[in-house]
Scaffold this motif. Sequence first.
Motif, PDB file in Angstrom:
ATOM      1  N   ALA A  50       0.756  -1.221   0.040  1.00  0.00           N
ATOM      2  CA  ALA A  50       0.033   0.057   0.067  1.00  0.00           C
ATOM      3  C   ALA A  50       0.976   1.226   0.024  1.00  0.00           C
ATOM      4  N   PRO A  51       0.580   2.337  -0.351  1.00  0.00           N
ATOM      5  CA  PRO A  51       1.190   3.615  -0.504  1.00  0.00           C
ATOM      6  C   PRO A  51       1.030   4.259   0.725  1.00  0.00           C
ATOM      7  N   PHE A  52       1.810   5.296   1.146  1.00  0.00           N
ATOM      8  CA  PHE A  52       1.432   6.246   2.134  1.00  0.00           C
ATOM      9  C   PHE A  52       1.539   7.758   1.398  1.00  0.00           C
ATOM     10  N   GLY A  53       1.097   8.785   2.217  1.00  0.00           N
ATOM     11  CA  GLY A  53       1.178   9.996   1.556  1.00  0.00           C
ATOM     12  C   GLY A  53       2.197  11.011   2.117  1.00  0.00           C
ATOM     13  N   VAL A  54       2.954  11.691   1.261  1.00  0.00           N
ATOM     14  CA  VAL A  54       4.222  12.537   1.514  1.00  0.00           C
ATOM     15  C   VAL A  54       3.374  14.114   1.601  1.00  0.00           C
ATOM     16  N   VAL A  55       3.500  14.896   2.590  1.00  0.00           N
ATOM     17  CA  VAL A  55       3.076  16.074   2.678  1.00  0.00           C
ATOM     18  C   VAL A  55       4.077  17.109   3.351  1.00  0.00           C
ATOM     19  N   THR A  56       3.842  18.343   3.005  1.00  0.00           N
ATOM     20  CA  THR A  56       4.985  19.201   3.279  1.00  0.00           C
ATOM     21  C   THR A  56       4.676  19.817   4.487  1.00  0.00           C
ATOM     22  N   LEU A  57       5.646  19.912   5.414  1.00  0.00           N
ATOM     23  CA  LEU A  57       5.431  20.879   6.674  1.00  0.00           C
ATOM     24  C   LEU A  57       5.419  22.248   6.627  1.00  0.00           C
ATOM     25  N   THR A  58       4.387  22.725   7.240  1.00  0.00           N
ATOM     26  CA  THR A  58       4.460  24.254   7.357  1.00  0.00           C
ATOM     27  C   THR A  58       4.970  24.707   8.880  1.00  0.00           C
ATOM     28  N   GLU A  59       4.875  23.814   9.991  1.00  0.00           N
ATOM     29  CA  GLU A  59       5.205  23.920  11.128  1.00  0.00           C
ATOM     30  C   GLU A  59       5.452  22.760  11.914  1.00  0.00           C
ATOM     31  N   GLY A  60       6.816  22.784  12.689  1.00  0.00           N
ATOM     32  CA  GLY A  60       7.289  21.999  13.280  1.00  0.00           C
ATOM     33  C   GLY A  60       8.465  21.083  12.549  1.00  0.00           C
ATOM     34  N   GLU A  61       9.036  19.893  13.117  1.00  0.00           N
ATOM     35  CA  GLU A  61       9.877  19.462  12.502  1.00  0.00           C
ATOM     36  C   GLU A  61       9.670  17.979  12.357  1.00  0.00           C
ATOM     37  N   GLU A  62      10.525  17.232  11.395  1.00  0.00           N
ATOM     38  CA  GLU A  62      10.414  16.032  10.769  1.00  0.00           C
ATOM     39  C   GLU A  62      10.357  14.869  11.808  1.00  0.00           C
ATOM     40  N   VAL A  63      11.164  15.087  12.936  1.00  0.00           N
ATOM     41  CA  VAL A  63      11.395  14.351  14.097  1.00  0.00           C
ATOM     42  C   VAL A  63      10.356  14.702  15.149  1.00  0.00           C
ATOM     43  N   ARG A  64       9.863  14.069  15.739  1.00  0.00           N
ATOM     44  CA  ARG A  64       8.709  14.328  16.870  1.00  0.00           C
ATOM     45  C   ARG A  64       9.441  14.791  18.058  1.00  0.00           C
ATOM     46  N   ARG A  65       9.246  16.094  18.632  1.00  0.00           N
ATOM     47  CA  ARG A  65      10.112  16.345  19.795  1.00  0.00           C
ATOM     48  C   ARG A  65       9.157  16.862  20.938  1.00  0.00           C
ATOM     49  N   ARG A  66       9.795  16.870  22.242  1.00  0.00           N
ATOM     50  CA  ARG A  66       8.949  17.256  23.154  1.00  0.00           C
ATOM     51  C   ARG A  66       9.047  18.792  23.218  1.00  0.00           C
ATOM     52  N   ALA A  67       7.802  19.283  23.723  1.00  0.00           N
ATOM     53  CA  ALA A  67       7.791  20.653  23.750  1.00  0.00           C
ATOM     54  C   ALA A  67       7.953  21.378  25.204  1.00  0.00           C
ATOM     55  N   PRO A  68       8.702  22.592  25.416  1.00  0.00           N
ATOM     56  CA  PRO A  68       8.712  22.900  26.608  1.00  0.00           C
ATOM     57  C   PRO A  68       7.433  23.124  27.390  1.00  0.00           C
ATOM     58  N   SER A  69       7.405  22.724  28.718  1.00  0.00           N
ATOM     59  CA  SER A  69       6.207  22.851  29.520  1.00  0.00           C
ATOM     60  C   SER A  69       6.275  23.800  30.570  1.00  0.00           C
ATOM     61  N   ALA A  70       5.309  24.335  31.096  1.00  0.00           N
ATOM     62  CA  ALA A  70       5.328  24.973  32.327  1.00  0.00           C
ATOM     63  C   ALA A  70       5.449  24.235  33.511  1.00  0.00           C
ATOM     64  N   GLN A  71       6.115  24.644  34.388  1.00  0.00           N
ATOM     65  CA  GLN A  71       6.214  24.030  35.775  1.00  0.00           C
ATOM     66  C   GLN A  71       5.172  23.449  36.362  1.00  0.00           C
ATOM     67  N   GLY A  72       5.252  22.167  36.446  1.00  0.00           N
ATOM     68  CA  GLY A  72       4.254  21.109  37.018  1.00  0.00           C
ATOM     69  C   GLY A  72       3.169  20.778  35.938  1.00  0.00           C
ATOM     70  N   ALA A  73       3.494  21.209  34.836  1.00  0.00           N
ATOM     71  CA  ALA A  73       2.702  20.682  33.421  1.00  0.00           C
ATOM     72  C   ALA A  73       2.965  19.395  32.829  1.00  0.00           C
ATOM     73  N   GLU A  74       2.029  18.642  32.307  1.00  0.00           N
ATOM     74  CA  GLU A  74       2.567  17.358  31.713  1.00  0.00           C
ATOM     75  C   GLU A  74       3.002  17.710  30.366  1.00  0.00           C
ATOM     76  N   PRO A  75       4.371  17.300  30.081  1.00  0.00           N
ATOM     77  CA  PRO A  75       4.941  17.645  28.876  1.00  0.00           C
ATOM     78  C   PRO A  75       4.243  17.259  27.545  1.00  0.00           C
ATOM     79  N   GLY A  76       4.384  17.882  26.534  1.00  0.00           N
ATOM     80  CA  GLY A  76       3.567  17.679  25.415  1.00  0.00           C
ATOM     81  C   GLY A  76       4.686  17.669  24.209  1.00  0.00           C
ATOM     82  N   PHE A  77       4.110  17.656  22.950  1.00  0.00           N
ATOM     83  CA  PHE A  77       4.833  17.604  21.861  1.00  0.00           C
ATOM     84  C   PHE A  77       4.759  18.742  20.954  1.00  0.00           C
ATOM     85  N   VAL A  78       5.918  19.246  20.257  1.00  0.00           N
ATOM     86  CA  VAL A  78       5.758  20.284  19.302  1.00  0.00           C
ATOM     87  C   VAL A  78       4.971  20.069  18.368  1.00  0.00           C
ATOM     88  N   ARG A  79       4.129  21.092  18.095  1.00  0.00           N
ATOM     89  CA  ARG A  79       3.013  21.141  17.247  1.00  0.00           C
ATOM     90  C   ARG A  79       3.588  20.970  15.798  1.00  0.00           C
TER      91      ARG A  79
END
Length: 223
Positions: A50-79
């Motif tokens: 089966a194929p997959f789809g290639v789309v062009t990024l407008t925001e974020g990075e190719e490799v998923r990265r953790r986003a900085p979080s506020a003190q005491g907040a659960e860390p998320g990922f860069v959009r």
Amino acid sequence: MTSPSAGPLTLTQLPLFPLHTVLFPGGVLPLKIFEVRYLDMIGRCQQLGAPFGVVTLTEGEEVRRRAPSAQGAEPGFVREGFHPVGVLARIEKLEKPQAGLYLVQCRGLQRFHINRREQLPHGLWTADVTLDPPEPNLPVPDHLLPARQTLERVVEGLAQQGTPDTHPVPTPHQWDDCAWLANRWAELLPLPLEMKYRLMSLDSPVLRLELVADLLDRMGLQD
């Protein structure tokens, strides 16, 4: 994935690979895969053919990265954000040089438009998409023949350098096809990513080639 029996062809839950590149129909895309979300995706696509789809990024990075979080907040990922038009990719070669690493060569097929997108818990994007019909084979008009002749000289020069299997113009060559010629030039030219995307997303192959020919003239790359 499903498709209706009539009307525009649609695919559901198409896996997506957002990249800082633009894949064109007929183009060749080498990939080095090491993220779990894409190792799983590529493995499944290879197994199912089966194929997959290639789309062009407008925001974020190719490799998923953790986003900085506020003190005491659960860390998320860069959009991550990406353009709504992409190209199906078919796996042509797959090598596994070591555990957790795939070396993949893909070929661009036809364009699609995203209708709905969803990011799964482990980070993989999927989408329901409508496929564009394959681009028509339109002969190159006389006033655009210099773009063809210049690319022929480029390919001939690369072949004389002894690198016919590695130069960036994929085979088979389709010199009298507007879409093929415009796509290969758009891949080769040092254009901003946004401009490459706009060229890829144009519906008219002749207009795409006319814009490429104008760029070649401005760069002094054709007679």
